[in-house]
Design a protein around this motif. Structure first.
Motif, mmCIF file in Angstrom:
data_model
loop_
_atom_site.group_PDB
_atom_site.id
_atom_site.type_symbol
_atom_site.label_atom_id
_atom_site.label_comp_id
_atom_site.label_asym_id
_atom_site.label_seq_id
_atom_site.Cartn_x
_atom_site.Cartn_y
_atom_site.Cartn_z
ATOM 1 N N ARG A 121 13.679 5.607 12.944
ATOM 2 C CA ARG A 121 13.706 4.247 12.604
ATOM 3 C C ARG A 121 14.136 3.678 13.752
ATOM 4 N NH1 ARG A 121 17.903 1.083 8.589
ATOM 5 N NH2 ARG A 121 17.826 -1.189 9.756
ATOM 6 N N THR A 122 15.119 4.094 14.888
ATOM 7 C CA THR A 122 15.575 3.535 16.047
ATOM 8 C C THR A 122 14.431 3.779 16.835
ATOM 9 O OG1 THR A 122 17.819 4.264 15.530
ATOM 10 C CG2 THR A 122 17.233 3.570 18.033
ATOM 11 N N ILE A 123 13.833 4.863 16.956
ATOM 12 C CA ILE A 123 12.639 4.750 17.767
ATOM 13 C C ILE A 123 11.601 3.819 17.456
ATOM 14 C CG2 ILE A 123 10.516 6.278 18.509
ATOM 15 C CD1 ILE A 123 12.503 8.683 17.940
ATOM 16 N N ILE A 124 11.006 3.459 16.410
ATOM 17 C CA ILE A 124 10.133 2.552 15.978
ATOM 18 C C ILE A 124 10.706 1.267 16.296
ATOM 19 C CG2 ILE A 124 8.988 1.551 14.141
ATOM 20 C CD1 ILE A 124 8.990 4.173 12.711
ATOM 21 N N THR B 254 15.621 -9.510 -1.499
ATOM 22 C CA THR B 254 16.346 -8.266 -0.680
ATOM 23 C C THR B 254 16.276 -8.625 0.777
ATOM 24 O OG1 THR B 254 16.164 -7.114 -2.576
ATOM 25 C CG2 THR B 254 16.911 -5.910 -0.447
ATOM 26 N N VAL B 255 15.022 -8.721 1.128
ATOM 27 C CA VAL B 255 14.777 -8.880 2.593
ATOM 28 C C VAL B 255 15.608 -10.101 3.148
ATOM 29 C CG1 VAL B 255 13.259 -9.288 4.456
ATOM 30 C CG2 VAL B 255 12.741 -7.381 2.899
ATOM 31 N N LEU B 256 15.417 -11.172 2.503
ATOM 32 C CA LEU B 256 15.953 -12.503 2.999
ATOM 33 C C LEU B 256 17.547 -12.156 2.814
ATOM 34 C CD1 LEU B 256 13.828 -14.937 1.332
ATOM 35 C CD2 LEU B 256 13.815 -14.362 3.511
ATOM 36 N N VAL B 257 17.893 -11.618 1.788
ATOM 37 C CA VAL B 257 19.439 -11.319 1.774
ATOM 38 C C VAL B 257 20.109 -10.519 2.919
ATOM 39 C CG1 VAL B 257 21.599 -10.694 0.490
ATOM 40 C CG2 VAL B 257 19.731 -12.042 -0.654
ATOM 41 N N LEU B 258 19.293 -9.240 3.246
ATOM 42 C CA LEU B 258 19.609 -8.701 4.507
ATOM 43 C C LEU B 258 19.617 -9.494 5.610
ATOM 44 C CD1 LEU B 258 18.460 -5.179 2.865
ATOM 45 C CD2 LEU B 258 20.811 -6.146 2.800
ATOM 46 N N GLY B 259 18.516 -9.998 5.794
ATOM 47 C CA GLY B 259 18.281 -10.720 6.788
ATOM 48 C C GLY B 259 18.954 -11.749 7.177
ATOM 49 N N PHE C 67 0.896 -1.194 -0.018
ATOM 50 C CA PHE C 67 0.002 -0.108 -0.024
ATOM 51 C C PHE C 67 0.784 1.350 -0.044
ATOM 52 C CE2 PHE C 67 -2.767 -3.386 1.518
ATOM 53 C CZ PHE C 67 -3.943 -3.097 1.163
ATOM 54 N N ILE C 68 2.267 1.265 0.311
ATOM 55 C CA ILE C 68 3.096 2.161 0.480
ATOM 56 C C ILE C 68 3.781 2.332 -0.857
ATOM 57 C CG2 ILE C 68 5.199 3.169 1.643
ATOM 58 C CD1 ILE C 68 4.377 1.732 4.072
ATOM 59 N N SER C 69 4.225 1.245 -1.460
ATOM 60 C CA SER C 69 4.651 1.204 -2.851
ATOM 61 C C SER C 69 4.536 -0.349 -3.232
ATOM 62 C CB SER C 69 6.154 1.564 -2.427
ATOM 63 O OG SER C 69 6.856 1.199 -3.929
ATOM 64 N N PRO C 70 4.095 -0.186 -4.667
ATOM 65 C CA PRO C 70 3.941 -1.670 -5.174
ATOM 66 C C PRO C 70 5.298 -2.361 -5.198
ATOM 67 C CG PRO C 70 2.902 -0.081 -6.362
ATOM 68 C CD PRO C 70 3.764 0.760 -5.422
ATOM 69 N N SER C 71 6.463 -1.702 -5.381
ATOM 70 C CA SER C 71 7.774 -2.473 -5.382
ATOM 71 C C SER C 71 8.026 -3.019 -4.167
ATOM 72 C CB SER C 71 8.626 -1.640 -5.933
ATOM 73 O OG SER C 71 8.969 -0.636 -4.920
ATOM 74 N N LEU C 72 7.629 -2.695 -3.009
ATOM 75 C CA LEU C 72 7.953 -3.026 -1.566
ATOM 76 C C LEU C 72 7.432 -4.624 -1.447
ATOM 77 C CD1 LEU C 72 7.369 -0.067 0.660
ATOM 78 C CD2 LEU C 72 9.531 -0.971 -0.135
ATOM 79 N N GLY C 73 6.452 -4.966 -1.900
ATOM 80 C CA GLY C 73 5.787 -6.341 -1.652
ATOM 81 C C GLY C 73 6.085 -7.330 -2.871
ATOM 82 N N SER C 74 7.030 -6.940 -4.028
ATOM 83 C CA SER C 74 7.193 -7.812 -5.082
ATOM 84 C C SER C 74 8.451 -8.872 -4.480
ATOM 85 C CB SER C 74 7.915 -7.007 -5.847
ATOM 86 O OG SER C 74 9.011 -6.449 -5.574
ATOM 87 N N TRP C 75 8.503 -9.850 -5.378
ATOM 88 C CA TRP C 75 9.150 -10.828 -4.963
ATOM 89 C C TRP C 75 10.719 -10.483 -4.910
ATOM 90 C CZ3 TRP C 75 9.997 -15.254 -2.777
ATOM 91 C CH2 TRP C 75 11.039 -16.019 -2.944
ATOM 92 N N LEU D 244 11.081 -4.488 8.765
ATOM 93 C CA LEU D 244 10.850 -3.024 9.117
ATOM 94 C C LEU D 244 11.707 -2.059 8.672
ATOM 95 C CD1 LEU D 244 8.925 -1.504 10.975
ATOM 96 C CD2 LEU D 244 10.427 -1.992 12.840
ATOM 97 N N GLY D 245 13.184 -2.500 8.777
ATOM 98 C CA GLY D 245 14.048 -1.718 8.549
ATOM 99 C C GLY D 245 14.142 -1.416 6.866
ATOM 100 N N THR D 246 13.936 -2.255 6.134
ATOM 101 C CA THR D 246 13.920 -2.233 4.629
ATOM 102 C C THR D 246 12.672 -1.189 4.408
ATOM 103 O OG1 THR D 246 14.644 -4.405 4.445
ATOM 104 C CG2 THR D 246 13.502 -3.048 2.591
ATOM 105 N N ILE D 247 11.646 -1.334 5.089
ATOM 106 C CA ILE D 247 10.282 -0.481 4.730
ATOM 107 C C ILE D 247 10.461 1.080 5.144
ATOM 108 C CG2 ILE D 247 7.685 -0.148 5.256
ATOM 109 C CD1 ILE D 247 7.657 -2.948 5.286
ATOM 110 N N ILE D 248 11.171 0.970 6.300
ATOM 111 C CA ILE D 248 11.541 2.416 6.922
ATOM 112 C C ILE D 248 12.424 3.373 5.859
ATOM 113 C CG2 ILE D 248 12.571 3.715 8.571
ATOM 114 C CD1 ILE D 248 11.307 1.884 10.518
ATOM 115 N N SER D 249 13.576 2.412 5.402
ATOM 116 C CA SER D 249 14.377 3.108 4.556
ATOM 117 C C SER D 249 13.975 3.464 3.108
ATOM 118 C CB SER D 249 15.606 2.026 4.119
ATOM 119 O OG SER D 249 16.125 1.682 5.531
ATOM 120 N N ALA D 250 13.018 2.688 2.842
ATOM 121 C CA ALA D 250 12.058 2.876 1.381
ATOM 122 C C ALA D 250 11.377 4.108 1.624
ATOM 123 C CB ALA D 250 11.490 1.640 0.912
#
Length: 341
Positions: free
Chosen positions: A313-316, A62-67, A49-57, A299-305
């Motif tokens: 970000r740290t507060i959240i 990217t989340v899995l690699v960074l995670g 809902f924030i950005s169509p690219s955020l929920g893409s494969w 969460l960090g990826t979405i906040i950065s995007a």
């Protein structure tokens, strides 16, 4: 003369007693793991809902690699916390692993992968020194690991003269930037590591010993557990995990810095806590820790995007840890279980 056995309980009886104690906690741990997994899915889907690219494969990859960095790091931290300790030396050991990999391997022969196990042995030695101070000198884990972190960071500063040399070893580059079966190599590595970590913590005798020691050290000693060895093991594994993350980061970013591990200390603890583990030890699952690590990375990826500032970000992230501590308490799951019954 007849010598009486001070530990009359055999290993099989110890395993049976440990399984009985763990079965009383399995409901709360399972619910917390499922809760974290659902939160990860909801967060990923809601990001569209924030950005169509955020929920893409591609974003999921990217989340899995960074995670993967945080998952490996939280594995070691989770074992330490499970045994009733805490490891604050992780940032320095991450940097140690990265700098030694670039200096010993990347600066001389990028293909000399056989030196990487030596790097991990050096990192494991740092964990052993921390454990020795905690177990034999009775220094509190918080103080001992913090002091070891300062010592390692100071040694690295003098060793590099403030400027790390060398480049990423070929093995690290292949691990973090390669592809296999159409998937990024870090994603496949993450799957394999999660299976290994789950088997080690939840299905091996070592994991059962750690659960028992974290619950009650004296009871575990009477039951025949090798308490001294099992109190040392988590810190050694934690240091090796941190050193391996340093090598992974070098392969991901093509180089090392003196502060490359600083941003991972609190997230490594937060992932364990969010995953349902008790900060006092004796309770938790690695699958819950994996969920906590992926949740924080998402969460960090979405906040950065979105473009929010680092302070916000740290507060959240801090608010999420606090909410997790409140919602994932054992008392809450006991009430839910009674209502379900």
């Amino acid at each position: 003369m007849t010598v009486m056995n001070e530990n009359p309980i055999s290993e099989s009886r110890f395993v049976q007693a440990t399984d009985t104690r763990r079965s009383a906690r399995i409901g709360a741990e399972t619910i917390s793991t499922i809760t974290v997994a659902i939160l990860c899915v909801v967060l990923l889907l809601g990001a569209r809902f924030i950005s169509p690219s955020l929920g893409s494969w591609s974003q999921v990859e990217t989340v899995l690699v960074l995670g993967s960095f945080l998952v490996v790091l939280s594995f070691g931290q989770g074992l330490v916390i499970l045994s009733g300790g805490l490891d604050l030396s992780m940032p320095a050991v991450v940097t140690l692993g990265g700098i030694l990999a670039t200096n010993w391997v990347g600066a001389t022969d990028p293909g000399a992968w056989y030196l990487l196990p030596v790097v991990l042995l050096v990192c494991g030695a740092v964990g052993f020194l921390s454990a020795a101070g905690i177990v034999w000198l009775r220094v509190p884990p918080f103080i001992m690991t913090l002091a070891m972190s300062i010592i390692v960071a100071s040694v690295l500063l003098g060793y590099t003269n403030g400027t790390p040399r060398g480049s990423a070893p070929d093995a690290a580059l292949a691990l973090m930037k390669g592809h296999l079966f159409g998937l990024p190599t870090p994603v496949l590595f993450l799957v394999a590591f999660v299976i290994f970590g789950w088997l080690f913590q939840s299905r091996s005798i070592f994991g059962r010993y750690l659960y028992a020691i974290g619950t009650n050290v004296e009871a575990a000693r009477i039951a025949g557990a090798p308490v001294t060895a099992m109190r040392i093991l988590p810190y050694v594994v934690s240091a090796i995990s941190a050193g391996f993350v340093g090598i992974m980061l070098v392969g991901y970013s093509n180089g090392a810095t003196l502060r490359m591990g600083d941003s991972y200390l609190l997230p490594s603890i937060a992932a364990v806590v969010i995953g349902g583990s008790s900060i006092l030890g004796g309770r938790g699952t690695f699958l819950g820790t994996v969920g906590g690590a992926i949740l924080l990375t998402t969460l960090g990826t979405i906040i950065s995007a979105i473009g929010l500032e680092f302070g916000l970000r740290t507060i959240i992230e801090g608010a999420i840890v606090l909410v997790a501590l409140l919602l994932l308490r054992e008392e809450l799951f006991q009430k839910l279980g009674s209502l379900w019954r």
